[in-house]
Design a protein around this motif. Structure first.
Motif, PDB file in Angstrom:
ATOM      1  N   GLU A 251       0.856  -1.192   0.000  1.00  0.00           N
ATOM      2  CA  GLU A 251       0.000   0.000   0.000  1.00  0.00           C
ATOM      3  C   GLU A 251       0.895   1.246   0.000  1.00  0.00           C
ATOM      4  OE1 GLU A 251       0.420   1.626   3.131  1.00  0.00           O
ATOM      5  OE2 GLU A 251       1.746  -0.078   3.418  1.00  0.00           O
ATOM      6  N   PRO A 252       0.353   2.397  -0.398  1.00  0.00           N
ATOM      7  CA  PRO A 252       1.199   3.579  -0.578  1.00  0.00           C
ATOM      8  C   PRO A 252       1.618   4.298   0.701  1.00  0.00           C
ATOM      9  CG  PRO A 252      -0.805   3.698  -1.940  1.00  0.00           C
ATOM     10  CD  PRO A 252      -0.998   2.608  -0.936  1.00  0.00           C
ATOM     11  N   THR A 253       1.027   3.983   1.839  1.00  0.00           N
ATOM     12  CA  THR A 253       1.310   4.746   3.050  1.00  0.00           C
ATOM     13  C   THR A 253       2.599   4.298   3.731  1.00  0.00           C
ATOM     14  OG1 THR A 253      -1.056   5.105   3.385  1.00  0.00           O
ATOM     15  CG2 THR A 253       0.376   5.497   5.266  1.00  0.00           C
ATOM     16  N   TYR A 254       2.844   2.998   3.788  1.00  0.00           N
ATOM     17  CA  TYR A 254       4.021   2.479   4.472  1.00  0.00           C
ATOM     18  C   TYR A 254       4.900   1.628   3.554  1.00  0.00           C
ATOM     19  CZ  TYR A 254       2.007   3.992   8.935  1.00  0.00           C
ATOM     20  OH  TYR A 254       1.508   4.737   9.954  1.00  0.00           O
ATOM     21  N   THR A 255       4.480   0.406   3.291  1.00  0.00           N
ATOM     22  CA  THR A 255       5.353  -0.540   2.594  1.00  0.00           C
ATOM     23  C   THR A 255       5.604  -0.120   1.156  1.00  0.00           C
ATOM     24  OG1 THR A 255       4.453  -2.277   4.022  1.00  0.00           O
ATOM     25  CG2 THR A 255       5.757  -2.982   2.153  1.00  0.00           C
ATOM     26  N   GLY A 256       4.673   0.598   0.532  1.00  0.00           N
ATOM     27  CA  GLY A 256       4.908   1.110  -0.813  1.00  0.00           C
ATOM     28  C   GLY A 256       6.063   2.093  -0.839  1.00  0.00           C
ATOM     29  N   LYS A 257       6.093   3.007   0.132  1.00  0.00           N
ATOM     30  CA  LYS A 257       7.196   3.968   0.214  1.00  0.00           C
ATOM     31  C   LYS A 257       8.511   3.256   0.540  1.00  0.00           C
ATOM     32  CE  LYS A 257       4.260   7.903   1.415  1.00  0.00           C
ATOM     33  NZ  LYS A 257       3.911   8.954   2.389  1.00  0.00           N
ATOM     34  N   LEU A 258       8.438   2.239   1.376  1.00  0.00           N
ATOM     35  CA  LEU A 258       9.629   1.456   1.700  1.00  0.00           C
ATOM     36  C   LEU A 258      10.216   0.796   0.460  1.00  0.00           C
ATOM     37  CD1 LEU A 258      11.523  -0.080   3.698  1.00  0.00           C
ATOM     38  CD2 LEU A 258       9.723  -1.819   3.831  1.00  0.00           C
ATOM     39  N   CYS A 259       9.379   0.102  -0.292  1.00  0.00           N
ATOM     40  CA  CYS A 259       9.872  -0.610  -1.484  1.00  0.00           C
ATOM     41  C   CYS A 259      10.373   0.366  -2.545  1.00  0.00           C
ATOM     42  CB  CYS A 259       8.777  -1.508  -2.049  1.00  0.00           C
ATOM     43  SG  CYS A 259       8.304  -2.860  -0.948  1.00  0.00           S
ATOM     44  N   PHE A 260       9.682   1.492  -2.696  1.00  0.00           N
ATOM     45  CA  PHE A 260      10.143   2.525  -3.630  1.00  0.00           C
ATOM     46  C   PHE A 260      11.533   3.007  -3.215  1.00  0.00           C
ATOM     47  CE2 PHE A 260      10.836   6.669  -5.338  1.00  0.00           C
ATOM     48  CZ  PHE A 260      10.174   6.706  -6.560  1.00  0.00           C
ATOM     49  N   ALA A 261      11.734   3.244  -1.919  1.00  0.00           N
ATOM     50  CA  ALA A 261      13.029   3.710  -1.433  1.00  0.00           C
ATOM     51  C   ALA A 261      14.130   2.722  -1.763  1.00  0.00           C
ATOM     52  CB  ALA A 261      12.962   3.946   0.075  1.00  0.00           C
ATOM     53  N   LEU A 262      13.871   1.427  -1.541  1.00  0.00           N
ATOM     54  CA  LEU A 262      14.894   0.432  -1.857  1.00  0.00           C
ATOM     55  C   LEU A 262      15.231   0.460  -3.341  1.00  0.00           C
ATOM     56  CD1 LEU A 262      16.744  -1.931  -1.177  1.00  0.00           C
ATOM     57  CD2 LEU A 262      14.802  -3.460  -1.573  1.00  0.00           C
ATOM     58  N   HIS A 263      14.229   0.505  -4.206  1.00  0.00           N
ATOM     59  CA  HIS A 263      14.490   0.513  -5.645  1.00  0.00           C
ATOM     60  C   HIS A 263      15.293   1.743  -6.047  1.00  0.00           C
ATOM     61  CE1 HIS A 263      11.680  -2.706  -7.409  1.00  0.00           C
ATOM     62  NE2 HIS A 263      11.877  -2.960  -6.134  1.00  0.00           N
TER      63      HIS A 263
END
Length: 297
Positions: A251-263
């Motif tokens: 989801e865009p609030t937590y884990t989405g931002k996390l995965c985007f950061a890693l990429h």
């Protein structure tokens, strides 16, 4: 003792970027712990619930926004373990699926204007000062007991990791992970992605829970996308693409931002080849219910 059996596997993710950058990426599937006590929510509530039971408390009093996964998790936990629950909701009175689920689990809700909501201890004292069976749980479950619960994730891990990456709202999960890394005397680097603007406060939030700050902690401050629950078309497109490629719902609030950061970090070569990386899926998928219109093509 209040507990229940759960399984949270470490699942390897296949993605062209990971192969290109010669890294191994796994995800800790805490979203599979429970439909409503999922992610870091059970970990943060486990010891506060035990303490409430030890003190003979009957009512759990907590706080959250209108789409709060923490409110829903507390409502579910109360029903599961025999506590009454009461939630102060930030902002004007609204109806939505998450709050309806809270009510279905038996939680009583009181909407509070944003100014009054800032003083959570004051709200608790105003409504429950004379109720000796009421137990205070801070917004998001933030507490030293919450950090203790989150620290246990480290001892569960089946593999060793060069980097563990998590999103952070209040700092309790990050504090627990850092504490667990320190207690196990690991060299693992903890990459924390604050989802609020001005996320430098996470360092103080961690220290305030009694966890020493050291070189193993790094805050990645550039991935809040405007603030809590804020999104951009770029983030929404990433969440869609990641979910469709991996079969793992984020989801865009937590884990989405996390995965985007890693990429983004991998694309900028900020992580060396040959590293083994663990993403922590902190659940919160019911929050998608308020954002589905953002995914319209």
């Amino acid at each position: 003792m209040l507990t229940f059996d759960f399984y949270s596997p470490e699942e390897e993710i296949s993605h062209p970027l990971y192969r290109q950058k010669k890294v191994q990426v796994f995800i800790k599937r805490d979203d599979l712990i429970h439909p409503y006590l999922s992610g870091n929510k059970w970990r943060k509530l486990k010891y506060p619930l035990q303490e409430a039971r030890r003190q003979g408390k009957q009512r759990l009093i907590t706080f959250g926004g209108a789409w709060s996964n923490h409110l829903l998790a507390t409502a579910c936990a109360g029903a599961k373990f025999g506590f009454q629950t009461f939630g102060f909701v930030r902002g004007e009175a609204v109806e939505n699926p998450v709050l309806k689920l809270c009510s279905l689990f038996g939680m009583r809700l009181l909407f509070v204007d944003r100014t009054g909501y800032r003083d959570k201890r004051g709200l608790f004292d105003q409504h429950f000062a004379d109720d000796h069976e009421a137990f205070f749980i801070d917004e998001g479950g933030y507490s030293t007991l919450a950090a203790k619960g989150c620290s246990e994730m480290i001892s569960e891990l089946e593999k060793s990791y060069d980097h563990i990456c998590c999103a952070s709202g209040t700092g309790a999960t990050a504090a627990g992970l850092l504490q667990g890394i320190q207690q196990a005397q690991l060299t693992t680097q903890l990459q924390v992605v604050p989802v609020l603007k001005g996320g430098q406060f996470i360092q103080k939030a961690i220290a305030d829970l009694g966890v020493s700050l050291d070189h193993r902690l790094t805050l990645q401050l550039d991935y809040h996308f405007g603030g809590y629950a804020k999104t951009t078309p770029e983030l929404i497109a990433f969440v869609k693409a990641f979910t469709q490629r991996t079969g793992i719902l984020i989801e865009p609030t937590y884990t989405g931002k996390l995965c985007f950061a890693l990429h983004d970090m991998l694309q900028k070569d900020l992580i060396d080849p040959g590293q083994r990386i663990l993403l922590v899926h902190t659940g919160g998928l019911t929050g998608l219910l308020g954002m589905l219109n953002k995914f319209d093509d």
